[in-house]
Design an enzyme around this catalytic site. Structure first.
Site, PDB file in Angstrom:
ATOM      1  N   HIS A  87      79.086 -49.989  18.451  1.00 37.98           N
ATOM      2  CA  HIS A  87      77.698 -50.280  18.825  1.00 37.98           C
ATOM      3  C   HIS A  87      77.493 -50.082  20.338  1.00 37.98           C
ATOM      4  O   HIS A  87      76.548 -49.438  20.774  1.00 37.98           O
ATOM      5  CB  HIS A  87      77.382 -51.720  18.405  1.00 37.98           C
ATOM      6  N   GLU A  88      78.418 -50.600  21.121  1.00 35.25           N
ATOM      7  CA  GLU A  88      78.267 -50.502  22.581  1.00 35.25           C
ATOM      8  C   GLU A  88      78.394 -49.051  23.046  1.00 35.25           C
ATOM      9  O   GLU A  88      77.640 -48.599  23.905  1.00 35.25           O
ATOM     10  CB  GLU A  88      79.300 -51.378  23.303  1.00 35.25           C
TER      11      GLU A  88
ATOM     12  N   HIS B 267      75.164 -47.350  22.601  1.00 30.60           N
ATOM     13  CA  HIS B 267      74.210 -47.548  23.701  1.00 30.60           C
ATOM     14  C   HIS B 267      74.516 -46.601  24.859  1.00 30.60           C
ATOM     15  O   HIS B 267      73.616 -45.991  25.433  1.00 30.60           O
ATOM     16  CB  HIS B 267      74.268 -48.991  24.220  1.00 30.60           C
TER      17      HIS B 267
ATOM     18  N   HIS C 120      67.081 -51.544  19.754  1.00 29.42           N
ATOM     19  CA  HIS C 120      67.796 -51.486  18.474  1.00 29.42           C
ATOM     20  C   HIS C 120      66.815 -51.118  17.378  1.00 29.42           C
ATOM     21  O   HIS C 120      65.608 -51.224  17.559  1.00 29.42           O
ATOM     22  CB  HIS C 120      68.410 -52.861  18.154  1.00 29.42           C
TER      23      HIS C 120
HETATM   24 ZN    ZN Z   1      72.966 -53.523  21.258  1.00 34.69          ZN
END
Ligand code: ZN
Length: 768
Positions: free
Chosen positions: A337-338, A341, A446
């Site tokens: 997830h990171e 980003h 998100h």
């Molecule tokens: Zn996030």
């Protein structure tokens, strides 16, 4: 074109020279169009005369510093069971707002003009496109000049002009390098990408992991288990145009390495600097899991450097420094997830996205700070402590559904198409961003929890469910639409929330007058009871769960739950609402009772199975977990009930379960929910349309593509050993149909069980 015609308007000429001139005009236009099938005239940008060599950055002399940076990092909080309103966002201590940006408010790009350009060799597609534009502009100018000479000088000789090799004056330009002009431009572009793009190479610098923490076991676990798996995931999921040598500035990336700036990095397209406990909530109550942001970019604004910080206190290891496979999955999922980003899944990146088809920014540059926007919280962007720019309306659009519910929606072409295919809703304009974002985010960073509940890039980590392959096809589509990447949609096949649910699911309220309408039935719920009888399968059929709905006025910590806002009130009793409110206050069967793939669950019936390939089936008694596989031959879900195999041939089929009682039957879920590969695999990879009217929905691929999932990049991914959605590790395998060896049982079951129980408790408290 019209200005050319006006300038050339003849006054008195004999008809033969006029004819010659017209023929010349036709010839030039046809050549121009043929050479440049995709570039409209208007695209030869005068306001944005961007040449792609770094020295030309000087064409924006007023800009002392063209970088922009998000002052608010994407901090990911395990928000679910956390008290509403207690969200903690930790900002980096160093201010990353550059004064130069604020003074003049104009930004041309993110790369520091003092940094050298990244060397891509001669044929970065955006550079080729820029050359083509350059060439076209020169053609038009020469044509104009020649015509001018003809009318006003009379010395102009048409033959000389035609013999002049203006069309190959750009020695380094070869139109066949990129486009075979006889084929469809999009196909030609795919061919070019297939030839030149490569799986992304991500390098990780963990020096600050070691320095910033005394927790060596966690350092090791992240360094050797979590980060490699997360990096491997993205390498299997994305391709880039490879850099020859990457130069990442240690001025821009605070954790950077001077040698990465001075000498560069070999064999890398993205450099990650990873730390621990830098931006975490020191009191350990707000529960930030990790945060991430990009800190350096190439000349096309693609992130090439990023920083990720993990909050160690939120992750649990046993005394030996190991983690159960479920815990490990969650850690890997957070890392994925990171990195997502950093790669560009962030509304702060969207104004810097490029259009793959033209090689130009999707939002015209320079970006202008005075181009204001209303944020989802009603505050204007200019009033937020944010350095974000408003992306173009063809990238991000302010939208709404029924009165009062407003959100930003990503409307880029691939995202839109994938969303239409996924939800079976051809009128869908795009994919919603979270409209209850963390503090500091204007547009949302998100996917909206209500429409992308189990996506790895939604704001809430759903614990057990969150396995790496739950990266959604929208996430990959978004990254493709950034212009920087090409995606392998096979890596997104595990995401099934809302698949095939139709437009009503998206556009109408989840609950009407306290009742669950048909279109919302498998996803949302209206049940406040928590007894055995009210346990159901969660929407992904990975676990048994109860409905997240409470009379919040009766909860012990009632003050943690402010009144449900009027627009989100679905129940006659205004105090009724879920504890996790980011899905627009829609209650979901999300409170885990037990996961079907947990090897530690005891079976009540020997006919049930609990392992990686088990899925949850509702019944008129209680849900069951059965081993499940998907059969293309039979076009059916194969359910192993004890020694027998049952076939789910159509959605919601009822099958008897005599072992549990004479009148007991279980219900087959939607095929698309459990066997995504049987129904428009990979949502047709953004290169086709899912025909949901078909009895078995199949992809109708764009011209030239014949595979069942319309994916064109399989070959590149397989050639480099990153093929086709194979899973990362045996213990991450979670798709039915791949019969895997049974999960390893830790020999210290008692201890492990206790540990896992405690861990889950803690994680559900903080992540869920
Ligand atoms: Zn996030």
């Amino acid at each position: 074109m019209s200005s050319v015609e006006r300038d050339a308007a003849p006054t008195s000429k004999d008809s033969s020279t006029l004819l010659t001139a017209l023929l010349l005009l036709c010839f030039m236009l046809s050549v121009g169009v043929a050479l440049e099938p995709m570039i409209p005239y208007s695209a030869s940008s005068s306001h944005h005369d961007r040449t792609l060599k770094s020295s030309s950055r000087g064409d924006s002399p007023n800009i002392s510093d063209t970088r922009t940076h998000r002052p608010s990092v994407s901090a990911d909080s395990p928000s679910s069971l956390r008290n509403a309103g207690s969200e903690t966002l930790i900002l980096p201590t160093s201010s990353r707002v550059f004064s130069g940006d604020r003074e003049n408010g104009l930004v041309y790009g993110r790369r520091n003009p003092n940094s050298p350009s990244i060397d891509y060799g001669e044929s970065h597609p955006f550079e080729i496109m820029e050359r083509r534009r350059h060439q076209r502009r020169r053609h038009l100018r020469e044509w104009h000049d020649g015509f001018h000479d003809y009318w006003y000088d009379k010395s102009f000789n048409v033959n000389n002009f035609l013999n002049k090799s203006w069309y190959d004056a750009d020695d380094d330009y070869d139109p066949t390098t990129m486009y075979d002009i006889d084929v469809n431009a999009a196909e030609a572009q795919d061919k070019f990408d297939l030839k030149h793009f490569r799986p992304i190479r991500i390098k990780v610098d963990t020096r600050f992991l070691d320095q910033s923490s005394s927790q060596e076991k966690k350092d090791e676990f992240f360094e050797y288990h979590v980060l490699p798996a997360a990096v491997q995931f993205w390498t299997k999921a994305l391709m880039v145009y490879p850099a020859k040598r990457l130069f990442v500035s240690d001025n821009d990336c605070g954790l950077g390495n001077p040698s990465h700036r001075a000498n560069g990095i070999n064999d890398a397209d993205l450099m990650l600097y990873v730390s621990a406990n830098r931006y975490c909530d020191s009191s350990n109550t707000g529960g930030t899991l990790a945060s991430a942001y990009s800190c350096d970019w190439d000349q096309y604004d693609r992130p090439i450097g990023g920083e990720i910080d993990f909050c160690y206190d939120e992750f649990f290891l046993d005394a030996n420094g190991n983690a159960d496979s479920n815990i490990k999955r969650i850690m890997i999922e957070v890392a994925i997830h990171e990195i997502g980003h950093v790669l560009g899944v962030d509304s702060g990146d969207m104004a810097f996205y490029y259009d793959r088809a033209t090689g130009l920014p999707r939002t015209p540059h320079p970006l202008n700070k005075s181009d204001d926007a209303e944020c989802v919280n009603g505050i204007m962007l200019s009033q937020m402590n944010s350095n974000d720019f408003r992306p173009s309306p063809s990238t991000l659009k302010y939208s709404g559904i029924y009165p009062g519910i407003k959100f930003y929606e990503v409307v880029t072409p691939t995202v839109q198409r994938i969303a239409q295919n996924h939800f079976n809703c051809s009128s869908m304009s795009g994919m919603r961003l979270e409209n209850q974002p963390s503090a500091g985010s204007c547009f949302g960073d998100h996917w909206e929890e209500r429409t992308a509940w189990d996506s790895s890039m939604s704001g809430i980590s759903s614990s057990l469910l969150h396995i790496p392959e739950h990266i959604s096809p929208f996430t990959l589509a978004l990254l493709e639409d950034s212009g920087w990447y090409r995606a392998n949609y096979k890596m997104s096949k595990g995401f099934t929330f809302g698949r095939g649910a139709g437009c009503d699911f998206l556009e109408k309220p989840c609950i009407v007058d306290g009742m669950v309408p048909d279109y919302a039935a498998p996803y949302f719920c209206n049940n406040t009871k928590k007894e055995d009888a009210d346990v159901r399968c969660d929407p992904t059929h990975h676990m048994m769960a109860t409905c997240d709905l409470y009379d919040l006025s009766k909860e012990e910590n009632v003050r943690s739950y402010p009144p449900v806002p009027q627009v989100y009130r679905y129940f006659p009793n205004p105090a009724f609402g879920p504890k996790h409110n980011k899905a627009d206050y829609c209650p979901i069967y999300s409170e885990t009772i037990m996961g079907c793939h947990s090897e530690y669950n005891s079976k009540t019936f020997p006919e049930e199975s609990f392992n990686n390939t088990s899925r949850c089936y509702n019944s008129n008694y209680r849900p069951f977990c059965f081993e499940t596989s998907c059969s293309k031959e039979d076009n059916a879900i194969i359910v192993k009930v004890g020694d027998k195999f049952e076939k789910c041939e159509y959605d919601f089929q009822k099958i008897r379960a005599p072992f549990a009682g004479e009148s007991i039957y279980f219900e087959c879920p939607r095929k698309a929910a459990i066997c995504p590969e049987l129904v428009c695999p990979s949502s047709c990879s953004g290169k086709g349309t899912c025909d949901w009217k078909n009895e078995t929905p199949t992809c109708v691929c764009d011209g030239g593509v014949t595979s069942e999932d319309c994916l064109v990049f399989d070959k590149t991914f397989s050639r480099y050993g990153t093929a086709t959605g194979d899973h990362l590790d045996a213990d991450l395998q979670n798709v039915p149909g791949n019969s895997s060896s049974p999960p390893r049982i830790n020999s210290e079951v008692g201890v492990t069980l206790l540990f896992i129980f405690v861990s889950y408790l803690a994680l559900f408290k903080s992540i869920s």
